[in-house]
Enzyme design. Structure first.
Site, PDB file in Angstrom:
ATOM      1  CB  CYS A   1      -0.956   0.001   1.182  1.00 17.47           C
ATOM      2  SG  CYS A   1      -2.020  -1.453   1.206  1.00 17.47           S
TER       3      CYS A   1
ATOM      4  CG  HIS B   1      -3.110   3.436   1.998  1.00 26.57           C
ATOM      5  ND1 HIS B   1      -3.669   3.001   0.805  1.00 26.57           N
ATOM      6  CD2 HIS B   1      -3.183   2.378   2.858  1.00 26.57           C
ATOM      7  CE1 HIS B   1      -4.048   1.745   0.946  1.00 26.57           C
ATOM      8  NE2 HIS B   1      -3.773   1.346   2.182  1.00 26.57           N
TER       9      HIS B   1
ATOM     10  CG  ASN C   1      -6.715  -0.732   1.466  1.00 27.78           C
ATOM     11  OD1 ASN C   1      -6.015  -0.393   0.519  1.00 27.78           O
ATOM     12  ND2 ASN C   1      -6.211  -1.111   2.625  1.00 27.78           N
TER      13      ASN C   1
HETATM   14  O1  UT7 Z   1      -3.748  -1.199   3.493  1.00 24.38           O
HETATM   15  C1  UT7 Z   1      -2.823  -1.531   4.474  1.00 24.38           C
HETATM   16  C2  UT7 Z   1      -3.162  -0.906   5.703  1.00 24.38           C
HETATM   17  N1  UT7 Z   1      -4.272  -1.598   6.320  1.00 24.38           N
HETATM   18  C3  UT7 Z   1      -4.890  -0.988   7.299  1.00 24.38           C
HETATM   19  O2  UT7 Z   1      -4.591   0.133   7.579  1.00 24.38           O
HETATM   20  C4  UT7 Z   1      -5.938  -1.748   8.093  1.00 24.38           C
HETATM   21  C5  UT7 Z   1      -5.770  -1.382   9.541  1.00 24.38           C
HETATM   22  N2  UT7 Z   1      -6.726  -2.014  10.421  1.00 24.38           N
HETATM   23  C6  UT7 Z   1      -8.044  -1.664  10.428  1.00 24.38           C
HETATM   24  O3  UT7 Z   1      -8.465  -0.858   9.639  1.00 24.38           O
HETATM   25  C7  UT7 Z   1      -8.926  -2.262  11.487  1.00 24.38           C
HETATM   26  O4  UT7 Z   1      -8.139  -2.916  12.456  1.00 24.38           O
HETATM   27  C8  UT7 Z   1      -9.994  -3.227  10.923  1.00 24.38           C
HETATM   28  C9  UT7 Z   1     -10.994  -2.469  10.110  1.00 24.38           C
HETATM   29  C10 UT7 Z   1      -9.321  -4.296  10.071  1.00 24.38           C
HETATM   30  C11 UT7 Z   1     -10.728  -3.927  12.060  1.00 24.38           C
HETATM   31  O5  UT7 Z   1     -11.330  -2.955  12.904  1.00 24.38           O
HETATM   32  P1  UT7 Z   1     -11.213  -3.091  14.501  1.00 24.38           P
HETATM   33  O6  UT7 Z   1     -11.936  -1.975  15.071  1.00 24.38           O
HETATM   34  O7  UT7 Z   1      -9.731  -3.211  14.810  1.00 24.38           O
HETATM   35  O8  UT7 Z   1     -11.997  -4.407  14.763  1.00 24.38           O
HETATM   36  P2  UT7 Z   1     -11.483  -5.724  15.520  1.00 24.38           P
HETATM   37  O9  UT7 Z   1     -10.502  -6.444  14.696  1.00 24.38           O
HETATM   38  O10 UT7 Z   1     -11.108  -5.342  16.923  1.00 24.38           O
HETATM   39  O11 UT7 Z   1     -12.826  -6.578  15.592  1.00 24.38           O
HETATM   40  C12 UT7 Z   1     -13.912  -6.179  16.427  1.00 24.38           C
HETATM   41  C13 UT7 Z   1     -15.029  -7.204  16.313  1.00 24.38           C
HETATM   42  C14 UT7 Z   1     -14.565  -8.638  16.482  1.00 24.38           C
HETATM   43  O12 UT7 Z   1     -15.571  -9.343  17.210  1.00 24.38           O
HETATM   44  P3  UT7 Z   1     -15.446  -9.562  18.801  1.00 24.38           P
HETATM   45  O13 UT7 Z   1     -14.178 -10.339  18.981  1.00 24.38           O
HETATM   46  O14 UT7 Z   1     -15.374  -8.209  19.411  1.00 24.38           O
HETATM   47  O15 UT7 Z   1     -16.682 -10.320  19.121  1.00 24.38           O
HETATM   48  C15 UT7 Z   1     -14.499  -9.179  15.095  1.00 24.38           C
HETATM   49  O16 UT7 Z   1     -14.706 -10.569  15.027  1.00 24.38           O
HETATM   50  O17 UT7 Z   1     -15.604  -7.135  14.991  1.00 24.38           O
HETATM   51  C16 UT7 Z   1     -15.656  -8.454  14.432  1.00 24.38           C
HETATM   52  N3  UT7 Z   1     -15.533  -8.329  12.993  1.00 24.38           N
HETATM   53  C17 UT7 Z   1     -16.569  -8.173  12.160  1.00 24.38           C
HETATM   54  N4  UT7 Z   1     -17.900  -8.109  12.386  1.00 24.38           N
HETATM   55  C18 UT7 Z   1     -18.704  -7.930  11.333  1.00 24.38           C
HETATM   56  C19 UT7 Z   1     -14.374  -8.310  12.248  1.00 24.38           C
HETATM   57  N5  UT7 Z   1     -14.679  -8.136  10.952  1.00 24.38           N
HETATM   58  C20 UT7 Z   1     -16.026  -8.050  10.860  1.00 24.38           C
HETATM   59  C21 UT7 Z   1     -16.910  -7.855   9.799  1.00 24.38           C
HETATM   60  N6  UT7 Z   1     -18.239  -7.799  10.080  1.00 24.38           N
HETATM   61  N7  UT7 Z   1     -16.493  -7.719   8.529  1.00 24.38           N
END
Ligand code: UT7
Length: 325
Positions: free
Chosen positions: A119, A252, A282
């Site tokens: 990225c 990005h 993205n």
């Molecule tokens: O391009 C390269 C750079 N990439 C990035 O910059 C990505 C950076 N990371 C992010 O943008 C975020 O970390 C994410 C968008 C990937 C995830 O967001 P988050 O706020 O960190 O969520 P999380 O991983 O803490 O997940 C929270 C909850 C989890 O459930 P529990 O454990 O709290 O019950 C996940 O299982 O959300 C759940 N979850 C979803 N629920 C519905 C994860 N993905 C999904 C989904 N739909 N698609």
């Protein structure tokens, strides 16, 4: 007299198939994968993404974006003497997507190569093209970010498959007596290879390992907000500019929350941040030139504006380019 490089034209292209979060969620539900528009919007800011048809490659998307950038710059394809394509989803293992694009454009004869910095790829490619123009190794460059990330998504993994899309963006970069690109700052830290990767490779006629994207989203998020601030401060210091001089931050486009955090750290209002993540998702190396072209064509970004471009992604890689548009 010192040589600089300057962007003289921008272009972009998105494949026609556009999916809303609700449409994607309905498709995923058929395979037992649960997600929702609410979750995706709240956690990422993404509302739509574009997916290329199976027979469309990165070079096809790049070709449309490149033609549009050449037209905007008023430059003929045969006058291009350098093509750099930033991509992590090349058409082939080799030759480079840049060579394939060169032939499709009819721009044969100059240098052409790919940059693989995920990225951060477009920022890396722009900095390399700028250096080559400054040294006289090139006069008119085409710098492209092009991706078909849909090919490497695991549609059973809801933590990643809702985040990415396909597309391409391009700029024409030409030698100039006046800057242009003022400063760039590139970094990588290979100890973080495992937090964002596609851990497979071709061997003996088969794929060894896993050819689908893996990401530790929270680890990437934490690293991203730190390095985006430090890279921005580095290019400001190198060019003697202040945060308040920035007309547009074009980061990005991965997550609106990362962009908001970066803007806050740089004391910039969100009204100075170009945001396309809601429309494109993205698109990895394509996201910055897609956002730039969209802001140029909408009239947000104007000639003479000071632009801060910033990339971050797998590697771990990050970097920034500060430029007078
Ligand atoms: O391009 C390269 C750079 N990439 C990035 O910059 C990505 C950076 N990371 C992010 O943008 C975020 O970390 C994410 C968008 C990937 C995830 O967001 P988050 O706020 O960190 O969520 P999380 O991983 O803490 O997940 C929270 C909850 C989890 O459930 P529990 O454990 O709290 O019950 C996940 O299982 O959300 C759940 N979850 C979803 N629920 C519905 C994860 N993905 C999904 C989904 N739909 N698609």
């Amino acid at each position: 007299m010192r040589r600089y490089s300057r962007i003289t034209g921008t272009g972009s292209y998105l494949p026609p198939r556009r999916l809303s979060n609700a449409e994607l969620a309905a498709e995923l539900a058929e395979n037992g994968v649960e997600t929702s528009d609410e979750w995706i919007v709240e956690r990422t800011g993404i509302r739509f993404r574009h997916f290329a048809e199976p027979d469309v490659c990165s070079s096809d998307l790049a070709l449309h974006a490149a033609r549009s950038a050449l037209q905007a710059a008023g430059v003929a394809a045969h006058d291009i003497d350098l093509i750099i394509v930033a991509t992590s989803t090349p058409d082939m293992v080799f030759p480079s997507t840049a060579c394939i694009l060169q032939h499709k454009l009819g721009a044969n004869g100059g240098a052409a190569f790919d940059v693989q910095a995920v990225c951060s790829g477009f920022v890396y490619a722009l900095a390399v093209a700028d250096s080559m123009i400054q040294t006289g190794a090139a006069n008119k460059a085409l710098v492209v970010g092009a991706e078909v990330f849909s090919r490497i998504l695991d549609f059973k993994d809801r933590t990643t498959c809702v985040l990415f899309g396909d597309g391409a963006g391009a700029v024409v970069l030409e030698a100039s007596d006046t800057p242009g690109i003022l400063a760039s700052d590139l970094h990588a830290d290979g100890k973080h290879v495992g937090i964002l990767c596609v851990p497979g490779h071709v061997s003996g006629g088969a794929v060894l390992g896993d050819p689908l994207l893996k990401m530790d989203g929270q680890a990437v998020f934490k690293l991203a907000v730190g390095v985006l601030e430090s890279a921005a401060r580095a290019v400001l210091a190198k060019s003697g500019k202040r945060e308040s001089d920035i007309d547009w931050l074009i980061p990005h486009q991965a997550n609106i929350r990362i962009m908001q955090s970066t803007a806050k750290k740089l004391r910039l209002p969100m009204s100075k941040v170009v945001v396309t993540v809601d429309q494109h998702g993205n698109t990895s190396a394509a996201s910055i030139p897609l956002a730039l072209d969209s802001a140029v064509r909408s009239g947000q970004v104007k000639r003479g504006d000071l632009l801060m471009l910033e990339g971050v992604g797998g590697g771990f890689t990050w970097g920034a380019v500060l430029l007078n548009f």
